[in-house]
Scaffold this active site. Structure first.
Site, PDB file in Angstrom:
ATOM      1  N   LYS A   1      -1.001  -4.718  -7.709  1.00 49.11           N
ATOM      2  CA  LYS A   1       0.320  -5.354  -7.652  1.00 49.11           C
ATOM      3  C   LYS A   1       0.719  -5.999  -8.970  1.00 49.11           C
ATOM      4  CE  LYS A   1       0.337  -5.998  -2.626  1.00 49.11           C
ATOM      5  NZ  LYS A   1      -1.006  -5.714  -2.109  1.00 49.11           N
TER       6      LYS A   1
ATOM      7  N   SER B   1      -5.601  -4.907  -4.464  1.00 52.86           N
ATOM      8  CA  SER B   1      -4.286  -5.515  -4.700  1.00 52.86           C
ATOM      9  C   SER B   1      -4.076  -6.023  -6.122  1.00 52.86           C
ATOM     10  CB  SER B   1      -4.040  -6.648  -3.706  1.00 52.86           C
ATOM     11  OG  SER B   1      -3.551  -6.124  -2.495  1.00 52.86           O
TER      12      SER B   1
ATOM     13  N   SER C   1       0.366 -11.212  -1.068  1.00 58.13           N
ATOM     14  CA  SER C   1      -0.110  -9.858  -1.367  1.00 58.13           C
ATOM     15  C   SER C   1       0.310  -8.885  -0.263  1.00 58.13           C
ATOM     16  CB  SER C   1      -1.633  -9.846  -1.540  1.00 58.13           C
ATOM     17  OG  SER C   1      -2.037  -8.744  -2.316  1.00 58.13           O
TER      18      SER C   1
END
Length: 366
Positions: free
Chosen positions: A56, A53, A113
């Protein structure tokens, strides 16, 4: 709701075993002075790794660039498609057809997330997931992330989605330098959606003196990752830590790196742009699934954490929070800004060979 710190003396045997494993599995890292761009420490900075993640951060970079270009605004709509709603956890669970603002979407990406929101944001900004990924890779090229390739906006495992600690440092520095007005997104402590409070997975927040960001990531193949920033006395540092075996290990390593950094002038350190590969880097990213997502590993983690089941930190620079986190509300609705006019193409899958994705029992995201 608060995570507690436990005495290592009460769990000496289990802790010793766990952190022997952690030391053997330690992944790449980079420590940067953000004012100078100098590298105070680095380990295997060019080794290929799955970003999880931390992806992101590029998702919000592309979004911020779209705002700067006038394509969208912070109050523009993010529409949750059927496809987005089906992403595996971590997720918000919004129903197809739900609409939220870009502002709330970015907040949710940085704290929760949420993979469903990442896909919805990508589709809303660029018209399709594939078009958004093309923008991500274009940004990576622009920034000089020479060993990075993106395949999705959320960071769930894809064999072709690979980066390095060095490239992640480049991305994080670019976000801070190009968009200082958005720094508050990376320092959010908690969000509230309805009756649910979601705390930031960055365990340095409120525990490490001066901590003020930035993003976590986790999948079984990638391990536990953290990009952490902190400021003291006007000096700001950033630690990139990837491939750690536990939540505790990534927090401990980042805290120890940052503390050493604040005690180092770095006058003779090389600049980030001066780092070069050694030539001994692996040809492909290591897949940690056989190590991280096993019954034996989580048995050791559980034993170390004790009856309360809370994370156990060993860094002397992490202390018990003295207050509750500041909570910011997020919700659906409120999207009154312009909608992206990017063409809405059908999201036809790119025919690249990749293994089927099977979600782990533990939500993968932060």
């Amino acid at each position: 709701m608060r995570r507690m710190l436990f005495s290592t003396a009460l769990l000496a045997g289990a802790v010793s075993s766990l952190f022997t494993i952690a030391a053997a599995q330690a992944g790449p890292s980079v420590l940067i002075d953000l004012a100078t761009g100098k590298v105070l420490e680095q380990q295997d900075a060019f080794d290929p790794w799955y970003p999880a993640s931390l992806t992101k951060l590029m998702t919000v970079m592309v979004t911020f660039r779209a705002i700067k270009a006038g394509e969208i605004a912070l109050d523009s709509p993010v529409r949750v498609s059927e496809r987005a709603s089906k992403e595996p956890p971590s997720k918000m669970g919004y129903k197809p057809g739900s609409v939220l603002t870009v502002d709330n979407a970015v907040k949710i990406l940085m704290v929760k997330s949420a993979n469903d929101v990442a896909t919805a944001l990508a589709e809303s900004v660029a018209g399709s997931r594939n078009a958004f990924v093309a923008r991500m890779n274009g940004e990576a090229l622009r920034l000089g992330m020479s060993r990075t390739r993106f395949a999705n906006a959320h960071g769930l495992h894809a064999e072709e989605q690979v980066t390095t600690a060095r490239d992640l440092a480049v991305l994080a520095m670019a976000l801070r330098n190009e968009f200082p007005q958005y720094a508050h997104y990376f320092s959010l402590e908690a969000l509230q959606s309805g009756n649910t409070v979601m705390e930031n997975h960055n365990d340095l927040m409120m525990r490490f003196a001066g901590a003020n960001g930035m993003k976590t990531g986790y999948t079984c193949p990638s391990g536990f990752n953290l990009i952490a920033t902190a400021t003291r006395g006007g000096r700001s540092l950033m630690a990139v830590v990837i491939g750690e075996p536990t939540v505790e290990a990534r927090a401990d390593k980042a805290a120890n790196l940052l503390e050493r950094g604040f005690a180092t002038s770095g006058d003779t350190a090389p600049y980030l742009g001066q780092l070069r590969p050694t030539g001994r880097e692996a040809a492909g990213a290591v897949n940690l699934r056989p190590v991280i997502c096993t019954e034996a590993h989580w048995k050791a983690v559980t034993e170390a954490r004790g009856p309360a089941g809370k994370p156990l930190y060993t860094s002397p620079y992490l202390s018990e929070p003295t207050r509750e986190p500041t909570v910011v509300a997020v919700s659906l609705g409120g999207a009154t800004g312009p909608e992206s006019t990017a063409p809405r193409y059908a999201d036809v899958p790119i025919p690249t060979p990749r293994p089927a994705y099977t979600p782990a029992a533990v939500a993968e995201g932060g």
